[in-house]
Scaffold this active site. Sequence first.
Site, mmCIF file in Angstrom:
data_model
loop_
_atom_site.group_PDB
_atom_site.id
_atom_site.type_symbol
_atom_site.label_atom_id
_atom_site.label_comp_id
_atom_site.label_asym_id
_atom_site.label_seq_id
_atom_site.Cartn_x
_atom_site.Cartn_y
_atom_site.Cartn_z
ATOM 1 N N GLU A 1 0.837 -1.212 0.000
ATOM 2 C CA GLU A 1 0.000 0.000 0.000
ATOM 3 C C GLU A 1 0.868 1.257 0.000
ATOM 4 O OE1 GLU A 1 -3.109 -0.117 -0.503
ATOM 5 O OE2 GLU A 1 -3.960 -1.919 0.402
ATOM 6 N N THR B 1 -1.417 0.734 -10.183
ATOM 7 C CA THR B 1 -2.703 0.199 -9.735
ATOM 8 C C THR B 1 -3.469 1.191 -8.877
ATOM 9 O OG1 THR B 1 -3.757 -1.796 -8.868
ATOM 10 C CG2 THR B 1 -1.874 -0.943 -7.632
ATOM 11 N N ASP C 1 -5.816 -9.763 -7.622
ATOM 12 C CA ASP C 1 -6.135 -8.861 -8.736
ATOM 13 C C ASP C 1 -4.951 -8.248 -9.498
ATOM 14 O OD1 ASP C 1 -5.548 -7.420 -6.434
ATOM 15 O OD2 ASP C 1 -7.318 -6.146 -6.473
ATOM 16 N N GLU D 1 -12.794 0.565 -9.496
ATOM 17 C CA GLU D 1 -12.487 -0.402 -10.564
ATOM 18 C C GLU D 1 -13.420 -0.321 -11.769
ATOM 19 O OE1 GLU D 1 -12.145 -1.002 -7.363
ATOM 20 O OE2 GLU D 1 -10.017 -1.500 -7.228
ATOM 21 N N ARG E 1 0.548 3.756 -3.221
ATOM 22 C CA ARG E 1 -0.098 5.048 -2.971
ATOM 23 C C ARG E 1 0.913 6.175 -2.809
ATOM 24 N NH1 ARG E 1 -5.679 3.665 0.278
ATOM 25 N NH2 ARG E 1 -5.611 1.447 -0.072
#
Length: 583
Positions: A172, A566, A304, A479, A176
């Site tokens: 993360e 992502t 994913d 998404e 991010r």
Amino acid sequence: MSNEPGLRKRRKDASQQNASKEAVTAARATTRSTSLSSIIVLVLTALLFYLYQNSASLKSTFNSWAGYSDSEKYYWKGDVDLTADVPKRDAAVEAMLHAWLAYERDAMGDDEYHPISRKGSNLTNAGGIGYTVVDSIDTLLIMGLDEEYRRARDWIENKLSFDQDAKFNTFETTIRVLGGLLSAHHLSGDPMFLEKAKDLADRIIPAFNTPSGLPLSMVNLAKRQGVPDVDNKGLVSTAEVSTLQLEFRYLSLLTDNETYWEKAEHVMSVIKKAHISTGLASIFMNPEDGRFVLAAIRLGSRGDSYYEYLLKQYLQTNFTEPVYREMYDDAINGVHNHLVKKSEFDRLTYTSELIPERNRLGEVSWRLTPKQDHLVCFLGGSLMLGAVTTGAVAQPASIPPRAEELSAQGRRDWATGIELIETCMRTHDTATGLSPEIAHFRIPSDNMDATRAPHDWYIKGDRPGAPAPYDARYILRPETVESLFIAYRLTGNPRYRQYGWDIFEAIEKYCKIEGGGYASVLNVDRVPVGLEDKMETFFMSETLKYLYLLFEDANVLPLSKYVFNTEAHPFPVFHPTIRTGFS
Ligand code: DMJ
């Protein structure tokens, strides 16, 4: 005799009456049979119409009989206008301002924002790491919100410190914060962002120091130490270890430091070596030996972005590393062969999960579970992007592509991508028009009740009067709009902008907090809605950015020149000067 003419007349009248009675009876009979046949025809027509509307297979049989082929569904033939839809694009900017200004007013610098209580909070007690500010700053830049950008930039320069003695999630923090800094550096040219990015990356890199080279799930940024995830017995999730590569490779290019590249690339070679014969990846790996462990196989959480980054690593270096294309082809074949399914009624395309089960003898079997996370909705757009790149017979494919420009595999992925987007849109058929966190598709063993709407799928555990189940939430995820953005850029088909606008309006209606910010919805199928006091950072980083770009001119951040990490941070495509992949 005198009566004779009268008698004759009466007889004549009588026979005339009989004749007309017969005629009336005959006429009535004819009318009856005519109305009976009309009713039959009407009923049959209505039945056929109902079946046509409700049965995908009948619809497609009729369409092919009537001369329409499925290809018209997949290959858009209408006008293509890729210029901006200014009012809708500007509505996304207004929404960004509504979210950002509330955060800045109530919680500037805090990692997370709670818009109902108007408070911020940090991920750990040690202090914040700019989770929201850094994740959002490139959206401010892209939208041209210059004053807001300047204030965010000044906070990053003067207040942000990664010297925090606490454990942070490796993945993360990379997608991010490192991703946000790299993208801000690219878009602004400001070297301050690159300095911060290097500082953060150097604190994360020790997480890769494991026997296999797979990074640990957590990292202490002050101590520069990887920390195992005790909740998952020290295992690492597949998506998390394989979704750091775009960031570290780009940083390597910018700094000319090969270490970042090597550490990230080594993870991919470990995964390649651990290969499961189906091409699929289970969601956990062992950082000691670098092998997959027996665990669920899915395209949702923990699975994913493994599939997403296989394609994007190939695109990032402009098709120069064939190993990623091989790995991507192998994985997507596995997805088609094992996970892609059709729903029972409307033949909607969705993806299932495979859950391993051991019997008393220790033998393993795989149970197919018809459960699709909202997270999987990235896949529609991703497959379409893969189809026009890895699946194109020559580069570049047209916009929209013609069937003959794609290989058989490209056509398969293109069609499946389009179908998956349609399914994701059907999961928005709820009281709010928002889609739930998880949709379960009905299968015969469910005791399917086709009268319930929407009849192909349902929200597990959602019962009148009961508290909202976890599956029913909408936490401002991006998404579906991510896929709509890609689909629009690749086709110019206005239906994708319309879908995006419908979602935007539902967010405005149900998630917007009047005093500022947006909150998560507890149950998408209940109105009036209950809200959870949280605005996830990916709302400003991804959801609003993709909505903005959906309505922006396609020359802004074109897909041929950018890969989005992502977390929706755009990085430029480049030719690698350091390394060119492994075999
Ligand atoms: C984001 O943080 C990223 O897209 C990640 O890959 C998984 N999904 C969330 C948003 O839903």
